[in-house]
Design a protein around this motif. Structure first.
Motif, PDB file in Angstrom:
ATOM      1  N   SER A  11       0.896  -1.093   0.202  1.00 16.26           N
ATOM      2  CA  SER A  11      -0.024   0.167  -0.371  1.00 16.26           C
ATOM      3  C   SER A  11       1.221   1.138   0.181  1.00 16.26           C
ATOM      4  O   SER A  11       0.260   2.285   0.418  1.00 16.26           O
ATOM      5  N   CYS A  13       2.071   3.421  -2.532  1.00 18.65           N
ATOM      6  CA  CYS A  13       1.743   4.369  -3.744  1.00 18.65           C
ATOM      7  C   CYS A  13       0.179   4.667  -3.722  1.00 18.65           C
ATOM      8  O   CYS A  13      -0.363   4.500  -2.760  1.00 18.65           O
ATOM      9  N   ASP A  14      -0.154   3.732  -4.771  1.00 25.31           N
ATOM     10  CA  ASP A  14      -1.788   4.073  -5.022  1.00 25.31           C
ATOM     11  C   ASP A  14      -2.056   3.164  -6.013  1.00 25.31           C
ATOM     12  O   ASP A  14      -2.953   2.950  -6.023  1.00 25.31           O
ATOM     13  N   ASP A  15      -1.840   1.763  -5.306  1.00 19.68           N
ATOM     14  CA  ASP A  15      -2.459   0.791  -5.296  1.00 19.68           C
ATOM     15  C   ASP A  15      -2.213   0.208  -4.002  1.00 19.68           C
ATOM     16  O   ASP A  15      -1.488  -0.604  -3.630  1.00 19.68           O
ATOM     17  N   GLN A  34      -6.043   2.991  -7.989  1.00 21.96           N
ATOM     18  CA  GLN A  34      -6.492   3.908  -8.145  1.00 21.96           C
ATOM     19  C   GLN A  34      -6.668   5.074  -8.460  1.00 21.96           C
ATOM     20  O   GLN A  34      -7.118   6.531  -9.077  1.00 21.96           O
ATOM     21  N   ASN A  35      -6.717   5.164 -10.553  1.00 23.79           N
ATOM     22  CA  ASN A  35      -6.354   5.496 -11.020  1.00 23.79           C
ATOM     23  C   ASN A  35      -7.719   6.286 -11.786  1.00 23.79           C
ATOM     24  O   ASN A  35      -7.290   8.163 -11.598  1.00 23.79           O
ATOM     25  N   HIS A  38      -7.531   9.691  -9.386  1.00 23.39           N
ATOM     26  CA  HIS A  38      -6.141  11.152  -9.446  1.00 23.39           C
ATOM     27  C   HIS A  38      -6.763  11.327  -9.989  1.00 23.39           C
ATOM     28  O   HIS A  38      -5.587  12.492  -9.962  1.00 23.39           O
ATOM     29  N   VAL A  44      -0.491  11.548  -8.000  1.00 20.17           N
ATOM     30  CA  VAL A  44      -0.929  10.873  -7.430  1.00 20.17           C
ATOM     31  C   VAL A  44      -1.232  12.085  -5.653  1.00 20.17           C
ATOM     32  O   VAL A  44      -0.401  12.722  -5.847  1.00 20.17           O
ATOM     33  N   ALA A  49      -4.623   9.141  -1.670  1.00 21.99           N
ATOM     34  CA  ALA A  49      -3.724   7.509  -1.478  1.00 21.99           C
ATOM     35  C   ALA A  49      -4.810   6.859  -0.220  1.00 21.99           C
ATOM     36  O   ALA A  49      -5.188   5.681  -0.508  1.00 21.99           O
ATOM     37  N   HIS A  53      -6.693   3.545   0.953  1.00 25.60           N
ATOM     38  CA  HIS A  53      -6.096   2.171   1.781  1.00 25.60           C
ATOM     39  C   HIS A  53      -6.488   1.293   2.877  1.00 25.60           C
ATOM     40  O   HIS A  53      -6.855   0.455   3.363  1.00 25.60           O
TER      41      HIS A  53
END
Lengths: 359, 191
Positions: A11, A13-15, A34-35, A38, A44, A49, A53
């Motif tokens: 967790s 960054c943005d995945d 999470q595209n 953002h 991001v 983010a 998460h």
């Protein structure tokens, strides 16, 4: 006895990701991106983010358990990314891992996110130590000789931006969708890379360090020049700018890879191999160029499949398994770390303020 | 047996409620909550002579307050719920205040001298402070209230942070360039 079953959490960054791995078997690997969250911001946003998460991680764990057809009782250890990365997200993963570890009475292993990427070629291709690794993504760019799960030598890296960032910026400047890597690559296919010539930063200097921020500026200047001349960009201009930019990144990475392989081969490794991982490794032009460098040296080229190349939790679980086998586990005071360089002996390249090296 | 905790402001507080037995912990702490929370929970279990497996419900403070602090506790609560297979119940600081003073206009300090307020059953808002607001109780009573409110609540949804404020984020200011329609330019038949 069967190898331990490791639950991995990622967790940073943005995945948001969870995976179950036994030895080199990936039983499940759930990645929730999470595209869309953002998209409006052109990059991001850390707080957005972190919010995602905190409310998704347990759901990802449940999905990963379902897909692997196992229960938490079957899990032998919990591995979580403990840095480096966006601290809000890393904290969620670390706290979830601590809670699961306490509740299940199973070991907790804090994993360096970069080590996860760097060890992936062992998961996917069974590479023997030591191998040479180019880690190239939106947040990172470095050459590493990987000698063991905690033993890395950095040969060089970017002194400013990562190439993935430069791809994202290029996409923004040219009105292409995020993430920039795939959109710029698609656009570049229709463009003439010789039309606009961009600089190849640091090729005139020895060593394996790289720089991409000047390239971004050069692209912006070229774009502004075209716009000033014609009040806009034609699609052909845009494709040529993408092709020229991609060619510059490709040439720089290929030449620096040639130098890194030279240094690595001085150690006369028994099974010489080069691996490239990270989102930028998905770019076919770059990948093909790196592969041909390896062919020239007669060393093995590997690139993990994209789903294990970009951020995922299977790599964290796998790295956790290697650490566990080496006797590493952590207690409940495990820290989430925004900065955590893999090679602590190497001089910092980026973020060398009082807080220390970033990666 | 209910285990409750909160890190939504500069403290780590916890309560273990087991029938009429109540154990509490209250530590003021500006940094390091993520490292301290789990060891503190283990200490309270040890004091009560209980094990993790004896817990039947988790109560967790969901704020409002420090975003990162709230997420530390919420992530922990969701992890414990998953691992112990027990419900986790989110309890807001407004519910904590209303537990002691049901009719109060509950208020929680916010950045820049503002307060988050909420009337019983109302919607939380961020405002300038005024007279007659009721602030949260001291740490031990706060933690005990989370446990008691969690005990009474139906655990029908997973705990989620109560942020009140949206994330600080501004849409990209860089406008994309004008793309000229050049169908045909660069194509083989272009002359």
């Amino acid at each position: 006895m069967a190898e331990p079953l490791i639950l991995g959490l990622e967790s940073s960054c943005d995945d948001t990701a969870a995976a179950l791995v036994r030895g080199r078997d990936v039983l499940s690997s759930v990645v929730e991106g999470q595209n869309s969250l953002h998209a409006a911001y052109g990059g991001v946003v850390p707080e957005i983010a972190a919010r995602a998460h905190a409310e998704r991680l347990d759901l990802c764990v449940e999905r990963a358990l379902d897909e692997a057809s196992v229960t938490l009782a079957d899990v032998d250890a919990i591995a979580a990314t403990a840095g480096p990365g966006l601290i809000g997200g890393v904290l969620s993963g670390v706290m979830m891992a601590k809670a699961l570890s306490a509740a299940l009475g199973k070991p907790l292993i804090g994993v360096n996110h970069l080590a996860g990427h760097a060890l992936t070629p062992r998961l996917t291709d069974g590479l023997a130590y030591p191998y040479l690794m180019l880690l190239v993504s939106g947040g990172h760019c470095q050459f590493l000789i990987v000698r063991g799960p905690q033993d890395f030598t950095r040969l060089g890296g970017t002194i400013d931006d990562a190439p993935g960032e430069a791809f994202d910026k290029t996409a923004r400047l040219l009105g292409l969708p995020q993430p920039g890597g795939p959109s710029v690559e698609i656009e570049a296919r229709n463009g003439d890379e010789t039309l606009y010539r961009f600089p190849r930063p640091l090729l005139d200097r020895p060593g394996c360090d790289l720089s991409f921020s000047g390239l971004k500026t050069a692209l912006m200047r070229q774009r502004d020049q075209i716009i000033a001349d014609r009040d806009g960009l034609t699609r052909a201009d845009r494709a040529a700018l993408c092709a020229g930019f991609q060619a510059a990144v490709r040439d720089v990475l290929a030449e620096k890879t040639r130098r890194a392989i030279g240094l690595y081969m001085n150690e006369t490794p028994t099974e010489p191999a080069f691996a490239v991982a990270g989102g930028v490794a998905a770019n076919m032009a770059i990948r093909t160029a790196l592969e041909s460098v390896c062919i020239n040296f007669g060393i093995r080229f590997t690139a993990p499949p994209l789903r294990l190349c970009t951020d995922n939790a299977a790599m964290i679980a796998y790295a956790g398994g290697e650490l566990l086998a080496a006797g590493v586990s952590h207690d409940m005071s495990l820290q989430a770390r925004p900065r955590w360089p893999l090679d602590r002996r190497a001089a910092p390249l980026v973020g060398h303020g009082k807080k220390g090296a970033k990666s | 047996m209910i285990l409750a905790f909160d890190t939504s402001t500069s403290h780590v507080i916890a309560a273990l409620l087991d029938g009429d037995r109540l154990f509490t912990r209250n530590e003021e702490m500006g940094r390091g909550q993520a490292e301290r929370l789990m060891p503190l929970l283990e200490e309270i279990l040890l004091e009560a002579g209980a094990r993790w497996q004896d817990i039947t419900r988790i109560g967790v403070g969901v704020g409002p307050g420090n975003f990162t602090g709230i997420r530390i506790s919420v992530s922990t609560a969701r992890g414990l719920a998953l691992g112990l297979r027990v419900p986790a119940v989110g309890v807001s600081t407004f519910e904590v205040i209303h537990h002691g003073t049901p009719q109060a206009e509950a208020a929680v300090p916010a950045p820049r001298q503002q307060v988050y307020t909420c009337t019983p059953g109302g919607t939380p808002v961020l405002i300038e402070p005024h007279e007659g607001l009721t602030l949260p109780p001291a740490g031990a009573a706060w933690a005990a209230a989370i446990a008691r409110v969690a005990a009474a609540k139906t655990p029908d949804q997973r705990p989620a942070p109560l942020y009140v404020r949206p994330a600080d984020a501004a849409p990209s200011k860089e406008p994309p360039p004008v793309i000229l329609d050049d169908a045909g330019i660069g194509a083989p038949n272009d002359t």
